[in-house]
Design a protein around this motif. Sequence first.
Motif, mmCIF file in Angstrom:
data_model
loop_
_atom_site.group_PDB
_atom_site.id
_atom_site.type_symbol
_atom_site.label_atom_id
_atom_site.label_comp_id
_atom_site.label_asym_id
_atom_site.label_seq_id
_atom_site.Cartn_x
_atom_site.Cartn_y
_atom_site.Cartn_z
ATOM 1 N N PHE A 342 0.831 -1.201 0.000
ATOM 2 C CA PHE A 342 0.000 0.000 0.000
ATOM 3 C C PHE A 342 0.871 1.259 0.000
ATOM 4 N N ALA A 343 1.846 1.264 0.884
ATOM 5 C CA ALA A 343 2.669 2.465 1.061
ATOM 6 C C ALA A 343 3.406 2.797 -0.226
ATOM 7 N N HIS A 344 4.005 1.794 -0.822
ATOM 8 C CA HIS A 344 4.732 2.044 -2.059
ATOM 9 C C HIS A 344 3.774 2.469 -3.167
ATOM 10 N N GLY A 345 2.564 1.923 -3.147
ATOM 11 C CA GLY A 345 1.593 2.278 -4.175
ATOM 12 C C GLY A 345 1.298 3.763 -4.199
ATOM 13 N N VAL A 346 0.944 4.318 -3.046
ATOM 14 C CA VAL A 346 0.598 5.742 -3.040
ATOM 15 C C VAL A 346 1.842 6.603 -3.244
ATOM 16 N N MET A 347 2.952 6.184 -2.672
ATOM 17 C CA MET A 347 4.164 6.995 -2.766
ATOM 18 C C MET A 347 4.666 7.049 -4.211
ATOM 19 N N THR A 348 4.718 5.902 -4.867
ATOM 20 C CA THR A 348 5.266 5.893 -6.218
ATOM 21 C C THR A 348 4.295 6.544 -7.201
ATOM 22 N N ALA A 349 2.996 6.448 -6.919
ATOM 23 C CA ALA A 349 2.036 7.152 -7.769
ATOM 24 C C ALA A 349 2.289 8.651 -7.692
ATOM 25 N N LEU A 350 2.558 9.129 -6.494
ATOM 26 C CA LEU A 350 2.853 10.555 -6.318
ATOM 27 C C LEU A 350 4.117 10.938 -7.083
ATOM 28 N N PHE A 351 5.133 10.115 -6.976
ATOM 29 C CA PHE A 351 6.378 10.358 -7.719
ATOM 30 C C PHE A 351 6.108 10.508 -9.207
ATOM 31 N N ALA A 381 7.668 21.139 -5.488
ATOM 32 C CA ALA A 381 8.807 20.690 -4.682
ATOM 33 C C ALA A 381 8.346 20.132 -3.339
ATOM 34 N N VAL A 382 7.344 20.761 -2.759
ATOM 35 C CA VAL A 382 6.873 20.272 -1.453
ATOM 36 C C VAL A 382 6.322 18.848 -1.584
ATOM 37 N N PHE A 383 5.499 18.656 -2.592
ATOM 38 C CA PHE A 383 4.942 17.309 -2.791
ATOM 39 C C PHE A 383 6.052 16.295 -3.076
ATOM 40 N N PHE A 384 7.023 16.751 -3.854
ATOM 41 C CA PHE A 384 8.115 15.845 -4.190
ATOM 42 C C PHE A 384 8.864 15.422 -2.930
ATOM 43 N N VAL A 385 9.045 16.365 -2.032
ATOM 44 C CA VAL A 385 9.753 16.034 -0.784
ATOM 45 C C VAL A 385 8.934 15.051 0.044
ATOM 46 N N ILE A 386 7.600 15.266 0.047
ATOM 47 C CA ILE A 386 6.762 14.318 0.808
ATOM 48 C C ILE A 386 6.951 12.905 0.269
ATOM 49 N N ALA A 387 6.877 12.791 -1.072
ATOM 50 C CA ALA A 387 7.043 11.468 -1.674
ATOM 51 C C ALA A 387 8.416 10.900 -1.342
ATOM 52 N N GLY A 388 9.442 11.743 -1.431
ATOM 53 C CA GLY A 388 10.800 11.280 -1.170
ATOM 54 C C GLY A 388 10.978 10.819 0.265
ATOM 55 N N LEU A 389 10.451 11.608 1.193
ATOM 56 C CA LEU A 389 10.607 11.236 2.602
ATOM 57 C C LEU A 389 9.848 9.953 2.910
ATOM 58 N N LEU A 394 10.650 8.080 6.493
ATOM 59 C CA LEU A 394 10.661 9.036 7.598
ATOM 60 C C LEU A 394 9.489 8.724 8.530
ATOM 61 N N PRO A 395 9.702 8.672 9.829
ATOM 62 C CA PRO A 395 8.592 8.403 10.757
ATOM 63 C C PRO A 395 7.467 9.417 10.553
ATOM 64 N N GLY A 396 6.246 8.917 10.652
ATOM 65 C CA GLY A 396 5.094 9.783 10.444
ATOM 66 C C GLY A 396 4.546 9.659 9.041
ATOM 67 N N LEU A 397 5.312 9.040 8.164
ATOM 68 C CA LEU A 397 4.826 8.830 6.799
ATOM 69 C C LEU A 397 4.654 7.334 6.552
ATOM 70 N N SER A 398 3.951 7.022 5.477
ATOM 71 C CA SER A 398 3.542 5.641 5.231
ATOM 72 C C SER A 398 4.726 4.675 5.158
ATOM 73 N N GLY A 399 5.802 5.099 4.494
ATOM 74 C CA GLY A 399 6.920 4.195 4.291
ATOM 75 C C GLY A 399 7.515 3.694 5.595
ATOM 76 N N PHE A 400 7.500 4.549 6.604
ATOM 77 C CA PHE A 400 8.097 4.159 7.877
ATOM 78 C C PHE A 400 7.369 2.980 8.492
ATOM 79 N N ILE A 467 -2.292 12.936 1.388
ATOM 80 C CA ILE A 467 -3.140 12.636 2.554
ATOM 81 C C ILE A 467 -3.056 11.147 2.873
ATOM 82 N N SER A 468 -3.076 10.310 1.834
ATOM 83 C CA SER A 468 -2.983 8.866 2.075
ATOM 84 C C SER A 468 -1.653 8.517 2.730
ATOM 85 N N ILE A 469 -0.600 9.168 2.283
ATOM 86 C CA ILE A 469 0.720 8.892 2.868
ATOM 87 C C ILE A 469 0.729 9.243 4.350
ATOM 88 N N PHE A 470 0.175 10.413 4.669
ATOM 89 C CA PHE A 470 0.134 10.812 6.081
ATOM 90 C C PHE A 470 -0.804 9.924 6.866
#
Lengths: 496, 483
Positions: A342-351, A381-389, A394-400, A467-470
Amino acid sequence: MTDNEGYLLLSLPLIPLGAAVLLMFVPSGERTLIRIVTGAASVAMFVISVYVFFAFDYRGEQFQGVLAWPWFENVGFLGENGVQLKVGVDGIAAPMVLLTGIVILTGTWVSWKQEHRSKDFFILLFVLVAGVYGTFVALDLFFWFLLYETAVLPMYLLIAVWGSGRREYGAMKLMMMLVAASILIFTAIFGIFTEAGLGTFDLPALFDATYDPTFQKIMFPLIVLGCGTLGGIFPLHPWSPDGHAAAPTAVSMLHAGVLMKLGAFGIIRLGFQMMPEGGEFWAPALLTLGIVGALYGAIGALRQTDFKLMTGFSSVSHMGYVFLGLGTLNLIGMSGAVLQMFAHGVMTALFFLLIGALYDQSHDREITHYSGLAKQMPIWAVFFVIAGLASFGLPGLSGFIAEVHIFIGAFRAYPIVGGLAVLTAAITATYLLRMFARTFFGEADPRWSGIGEITWAERAGATVLSISIFALGLWPAPWIDRIAMGLEMGIPEVLS
Amino acid sequence: MSELNFEYGLLLPEFILVGAAAAVLMLDAFREDLRISRNLLPAITVLGALIAGVASLLFLDRDPTDFAQLIAVDDYTTFFRILFIATLIAIVLGSYEFVNRNITHQGEFYALLLASTIGAIYMAAARELLTAYISIELLSFSLYVGVSLAKTDTRSGEAGLKYVLLGGVASAMLLYGLSIIYGTTGATTYDGIAAALEDGVVGTPAFLLGLAFLVGGLGFKASAVPFHMWTPDAYEGAPLPITAYISATSKAATFALMLALFGIALDAAKADWQWMLASLAVATMVVGNLIAIQQSNIKRLLAYSSIGQVGFMLMAITTVSDASGSALLLHLAGYLITNLAVFIAVIAFYNRTGSEEIEDFRGLAETQPYLALVITTALFSLSGMPLLAGFVTKFVLFQAAAEEGFLWLATVAVIMSTVSLYYYLKVIRQMYVAEPADGDSRWRLSPIAYLTTGVLFLGIFLVGLWATPIFEAADGASAMLFG
């Protein structure tokens, strides 16, 4: 979720199919009408997906929303309930349905600016989505595989006609590798049906059937390699970077975001749930392929200077975590694998959404050609940083959430593998931070002075994905509850 | 021996077809004098076929019976009557524009199609060796002439000659095989042979020799490798509608005959012929699909791809059983619909462009998107892609082989199916990815081409998504052979 809500599950593949048929009768020039149809369909899918996810009762039955219609019965080699159109979700499928809803909603929005044969594009895109949804909700092996293949079918034209760069090469490579992998799944399905000897393709019945341990040991690798190819498992991943790099934005989003998860989902459904003993036997190999893929993808991404190729390799790396998690055979590691899907799905879609937004303006994907973008496109850039983190956890985001589960699971199973997994996360951080440093900061390049901020549709899409990532990062309980329940009821024999 | 049944009413649909053929020939001969429109000939053909089709439905679900123990009239026969008559109608409708332009002897064209359909039906219905042989020859002779009907094309005459010479050799082989089988078993009816085999003829050298000739002769008719040499040339040289007809009816009829012959008469000798057919199946799938990759002419491509398809169908004969019988019939129905869709679309393309080269399909998605969609859908279906007929029918066909212990054969079939996707994609690529040639603008199809391709296009999806009625009909028909 009551069984009558199975109609909602059935509507998930039917809505995009219906929309695709409807679009055939819309004249190509009617752009507003095309937007209305696709927009309405994507919102409907999204709303139903969210509902399905939250309505799924993680204290209830294993499969919920179960409805079946007979298809073939007592003909040829088929007995009672031979082939049925049967739908239902378990705790593993429910988050995947939600993921698909999120990605298709945002993918539709960003595709609206597609001008070249946009009607045909949406028809194929929606057929693909119907296949994806269908695979997640099907509880009949025949339909499961039919819809799995349906998700792959439109890829060739989607990439070859609407793609960029080496699109014909990428499209043909992707299509042929994925279809070749299906040979293994075909063989396994033929074998499973014959070995079970029930005369039915009903999935729950096939889960309960007993298979000879030797048979399981032979067939399990076929599933892992067959489905794993779609999931980008090392060393059958080479279609992924080329295919993703060549594909148009929405197709990359859907493909990396959702379609690759079908592969991992197939390994759980046909592999572990069907043949637990085969799974136990081959788990160390799966785990090894996972960690090698994670490291290989990360190192590959380190070497790339093309945005999309880098993200493509990064996807291979992140999907490596999924296979690693599945190979741990403990609840926490396997839960992590599904969470990572799930986490990779939303994150990579954002990328891919953001890279597409940049590419549409500049027609250049070379990372080294850019600098100072943060000043020009701050929101981007802000969105890109969210996806990257999120990508490097990064704790607090889906990938963590996902990665921490996988790391703990890996340390429990094989400490050395856990160590390598953490190393991979460090490499991920390296290539992402390096890219941020190169492209965001420094002098603005006059060549790109014409580039403006991303469109409102892209902002809306990026917001939904963020929002999904958070959400998963800050309040993971709804996901973890469902996934743990799905695994505990689905593969009790496997979990140690 | 029990009393023979000579009820001629059982053969009613074929009498109607013969009548239509005679009417077409006579009317064509006196066309100038009677000042009748040329369109009357296809109209009579279709009308005759429709009436024959309705007449066939009268026999549905009746008690199985036979005509003098030679021709069975049961649901199996009805299944193929309907299938072949429907194919005939589709081909006549899809090709009458082509025929008006390219064929000088139109009366013969339609009469030959009608006659060969009768041959095809009796190949399925035959329950006796000589009847089977005569039916094969009725079909073959019609097609020998049909292939050479395009008088303006030099390839047509060459193809016709090649076909008739090689076909003659194959018929001789077949007849020799049949005579040896008669010699060893003392019977020509399928039931008689089956009874004799029970008494232990199986495995004798003479019987094996007979089987080998039989398999070779039928292999030629079905264009199985290594007896396939005539196929590409005949396909390329023949007028397009005849090519379509060979790839559809002629092929399906051969398999209908083989299923009955091997299922009823030779079942007890399975051990003797199973390996022969299995090796033919593998060779046919592999060679057909691999050579198809290199073709640049659409007819030759379809010729080799149809050879590949024959390999898949041979698999069902190899594993002959009730289950694989119904799977084969389902597959044949889906294959006919899909194949006709490709061919009728290609005919419509040829009517406009006069070309058969795959290169000339470039940009078809821009100039005639509907036709491009039909061809793409049909080619995807042939390669076994989901939502379409090909996926369901191949899945069932391959699973049936796996059920009989031939998982390895099913796996080879899936691999070769994947190879076929590659060369179909090359055609699809021309239509969708390549730009149209300079000066090509949008063009329109004739209404009749819209109608026929449209019906077949929907048929591909119908079988792909709701094959239940056809599967049940196929199952009922197959049960007639296997009891």
